[in-house]
Write a protein that holds these residues in place. Structure first.
Motif, PDB file in Angstrom:
ATOM      1  N   ALA A  18      69.559  27.221  83.713  1.00  0.00           N
ATOM      2  CA  ALA A  18      70.783  26.723  83.077  1.00  0.00           C
ATOM      3  C   ALA A  18      70.462  25.994  81.774  1.00  0.00           C
ATOM      4  O   ALA A  18      71.182  26.138  80.778  1.00  0.00           O
ATOM      5  CB  ALA A  18      71.534  25.800  84.039  1.00  0.00           C
ATOM      6  N   TYR A  19      69.388  25.217  81.771  1.00  0.00           N
ATOM      7  CA  TYR A  19      68.979  24.519  80.543  1.00  0.00           C
ATOM      8  C   TYR A  19      68.702  25.523  79.419  1.00  0.00           C
ATOM      9  O   TYR A  19      69.195  25.369  78.302  1.00  0.00           O
ATOM     10  CB  TYR A  19      67.742  23.652  80.792  1.00  0.00           C
ATOM     11  CG  TYR A  19      67.070  23.250  79.501  1.00  0.00           C
ATOM     12  CD1 TYR A  19      67.624  22.255  78.691  1.00  0.00           C
ATOM     13  CD2 TYR A  19      65.925  23.889  79.065  1.00  0.00           C
ATOM     14  CE1 TYR A  19      67.034  21.905  77.480  1.00  0.00           C
ATOM     15  CE2 TYR A  19      65.329  23.552  77.857  1.00  0.00           C
ATOM     16  CZ  TYR A  19      65.883  22.559  77.074  1.00  0.00           C
ATOM     17  OH  TYR A  19      65.304  22.233  75.878  1.00  0.00           O
ATOM     18  N   LEU A  20      67.913  26.556  79.717  1.00  0.00           N
ATOM     19  CA  LEU A  20      67.595  27.554  78.685  1.00  0.00           C
ATOM     20  C   LEU A  20      68.838  28.321  78.258  1.00  0.00           C
ATOM     21  O   LEU A  20      69.015  28.608  77.066  1.00  0.00           O
ATOM     22  CB  LEU A  20      66.522  28.527  79.188  1.00  0.00           C
ATOM     23  CG  LEU A  20      65.094  28.196  78.841  1.00  0.00           C
ATOM     24  CD1 LEU A  20      64.133  29.230  79.414  1.00  0.00           C
ATOM     25  CD2 LEU A  20      64.890  28.068  77.350  1.00  0.00           C
ATOM     26  N   ALA A  21      69.710  28.654  79.188  1.00  0.00           N
ATOM     27  CA  ALA A  21      70.951  29.354  78.855  1.00  0.00           C
ATOM     28  C   ALA A  21      71.788  28.510  77.899  1.00  0.00           C
ATOM     29  O   ALA A  21      72.249  28.996  76.861  1.00  0.00           O
ATOM     30  CB  ALA A  21      71.741  29.654  80.127  1.00  0.00           C
ATOM     31  N   ARG A  22      71.966  27.259  78.263  1.00  0.00           N
ATOM     32  CA  ARG A  22      72.791  26.345  77.466  1.00  0.00           C
ATOM     33  C   ARG A  22      72.193  26.113  76.075  1.00  0.00           C
ATOM     34  O   ARG A  22      72.880  26.207  75.063  1.00  0.00           O
ATOM     35  CB  ARG A  22      72.919  25.015  78.213  1.00  0.00           C
ATOM     36  CG  ARG A  22      74.018  24.110  77.737  1.00  0.00           C
ATOM     37  CD  ARG A  22      74.108  22.833  78.585  1.00  0.00           C
ATOM     38  NE  ARG A  22      74.379  23.039  80.010  1.00  0.00           N
ATOM     39  CZ  ARG A  22      73.453  23.012  80.995  1.00  0.00           C
ATOM     40  NH1 ARG A  22      72.188  22.804  80.742  1.00  0.00           N
ATOM     41  NH2 ARG A  22      73.787  23.195  82.240  1.00  0.00           N
ATOM     42  N   SER A  23      70.903  25.821  76.045  1.00  0.00           N
ATOM     43  CA  SER A  23      70.286  25.456  74.764  1.00  0.00           C
ATOM     44  C   SER A  23      70.130  26.659  73.830  1.00  0.00           C
ATOM     45  O   SER A  23      70.334  26.528  72.622  1.00  0.00           O
ATOM     46  CB  SER A  23      68.944  24.752  74.985  1.00  0.00           C
ATOM     47  OG  SER A  23      68.003  25.607  75.600  1.00  0.00           O
ATOM     48  N   ALA A  24      69.808  27.824  74.342  1.00  0.00           N
ATOM     49  CA  ALA A  24      69.675  29.018  73.493  1.00  0.00           C
ATOM     50  C   ALA A  24      71.030  29.429  72.924  1.00  0.00           C
ATOM     51  O   ALA A  24      71.130  29.826  71.765  1.00  0.00           O
ATOM     52  CB  ALA A  24      69.053  30.169  74.272  1.00  0.00           C
ATOM     53  N   THR A  25      72.075  29.289  73.728  1.00  0.00           N
ATOM     54  CA  THR A  25      73.416  29.608  73.254  1.00  0.00           C
ATOM     55  C   THR A  25      73.883  28.563  72.243  1.00  0.00           C
ATOM     56  O   THR A  25      74.412  28.898  71.185  1.00  0.00           O
ATOM     57  CB  THR A  25      74.394  29.719  74.433  1.00  0.00           C
ATOM     58  OG1 THR A  25      73.879  30.693  75.350  1.00  0.00           O
ATOM     59  CG2 THR A  25      75.768  30.162  73.975  1.00  0.00           C
ATOM     60  N   SER A  27      72.085  26.854  70.296  1.00  0.00           N
ATOM     61  CA  SER A  27      71.303  27.059  69.074  1.00  0.00           C
ATOM     62  C   SER A  27      71.679  28.343  68.336  1.00  0.00           C
ATOM     63  O   SER A  27      71.083  28.660  67.306  1.00  0.00           O
ATOM     64  CB  SER A  27      69.812  27.110  69.413  1.00  0.00           C
ATOM     65  OG  SER A  27      69.403  25.900  69.976  1.00  0.00           O
ATOM     66  N   ARG A  28      72.620  29.098  68.887  1.00  0.00           N
ATOM     67  CA  ARG A  28      73.093  30.356  68.306  1.00  0.00           C
ATOM     68  C   ARG A  28      72.019  31.451  68.273  1.00  0.00           C
ATOM     69  O   ARG A  28      72.115  32.409  67.509  1.00  0.00           O
ATOM     70  CB  ARG A  28      73.713  30.154  66.932  1.00  0.00           C
ATOM     71  CG  ARG A  28      74.961  29.295  66.994  1.00  0.00           C
ATOM     72  CD  ARG A  28      75.736  29.324  65.697  1.00  0.00           C
ATOM     73  NE  ARG A  28      77.017  28.674  65.875  1.00  0.00           N
ATOM     74  CZ  ARG A  28      78.137  29.312  66.230  1.00  0.00           C
ATOM     75  NH1 ARG A  28      78.124  30.586  66.449  1.00  0.00           N
ATOM     76  NH2 ARG A  28      79.263  28.639  66.360  1.00  0.00           N
ATOM     77  N   LEU A  29      71.004  31.294  69.091  1.00  0.00           N
ATOM     78  CA  LEU A  29      70.028  32.369  69.238  1.00  0.00           C
ATOM     79  C   LEU A  29      70.570  33.457  70.155  1.00  0.00           C
ATOM     80  O   LEU A  29      70.114  34.595  70.120  1.00  0.00           O
ATOM     81  CB  LEU A  29      68.710  31.826  69.781  1.00  0.00           C
ATOM     82  CG  LEU A  29      67.985  30.888  68.818  1.00  0.00           C
ATOM     83  CD1 LEU A  29      66.810  30.213  69.526  1.00  0.00           C
ATOM     84  CD2 LEU A  29      67.513  31.640  67.594  1.00  0.00           C
ATOM     85  N   ALA A  30      71.531  33.092  70.987  1.00  0.00           N
ATOM     86  CA  ALA A  30      72.224  34.033  71.862  1.00  0.00           C
ATOM     87  C   ALA A  30      73.718  33.753  71.771  1.00  0.00           C
ATOM     88  O   ALA A  30      74.124  32.606  71.581  1.00  0.00           O
ATOM     89  CB  ALA A  30      71.749  33.876  73.302  1.00  0.00           C
ATOM     90  N   VAL A 106      73.985  31.999  61.699  1.00  0.00           N
ATOM     91  CA  VAL A 106      73.513  30.660  61.423  1.00  0.00           C
ATOM     92  C   VAL A 106      74.695  29.749  61.085  1.00  0.00           C
ATOM     93  O   VAL A 106      74.763  28.604  61.506  1.00  0.00           O
ATOM     94  CB  VAL A 106      72.477  30.658  60.282  1.00  0.00           C
ATOM     95  CG1 VAL A 106      72.067  29.252  59.915  1.00  0.00           C
ATOM     96  CG2 VAL A 106      71.257  31.480  60.692  1.00  0.00           C
ATOM     97  N   VAL A 107      75.656  30.284  60.346  1.00  0.00           N
ATOM     98  CA  VAL A 107      76.870  29.544  60.009  1.00  0.00           C
ATOM     99  C   VAL A 107      77.898  29.882  61.080  1.00  0.00           C
ATOM    100  O   VAL A 107      78.184  31.055  61.305  1.00  0.00           O
ATOM    101  CB  VAL A 107      77.383  29.943  58.610  1.00  0.00           C
ATOM    102  CG1 VAL A 107      78.687  29.227  58.301  1.00  0.00           C
ATOM    103  CG2 VAL A 107      76.330  29.646  57.561  1.00  0.00           C
TER     104      VAL A 107
END
Length: 109
Positions: A18-25, A27-30, A106-107
């Protein structure tokens, strides 16, 4: 060649996934992520078939963000050499793929 990928990895705990899902999303990487599990995994490890319960993390992104997303996952994954694989999204609805483009920009869009 597709411009979009579904990227997956597995983690030992729901909290880590859940941490990786939340943080990657965030960060707009996903553009989106799902945590699925627990799943039963079978793996060869040092000559022995090992059975473990894991949580699968599935993320959707653009091909051009794959290297950044992979580095992000590897850097934050509790395992030293995690599995990270990408599967092309072929086909997809144009409206969904447009949304994916906007959410991984990114924007903010």
């Amino acid at each position: 060649m597709t411009d979009y990928l579904q990227v997956s990895t597995v983690l030992a705990t729901r909290q880590d996934a859940a941490y990786l899902a939340r943080s990657a999303t965030h960060s707009r990487l996903a553009a989106a992520a799902q945590v699925i599990g627990p799943v039963l995994s079978m793996t060869w490890h040092e000559g022995t078939l090992v059975e473990t319960e894991e949580w699968q993390l599935v993320l959707r992104t653009r091909v051009e963000r794959f290297d950044q997303l992979t580095a992000y996952i590897v850097d934050r994954h509790p395992e030293p050499d995690p599995e990270v694989v990408g599967v092309p999204i072929v086909p997809g609805t144009r409206s969904y793929l447009d949304w994916l483009d906007r959410k991984t920009s990114v924007v903010p869009g």
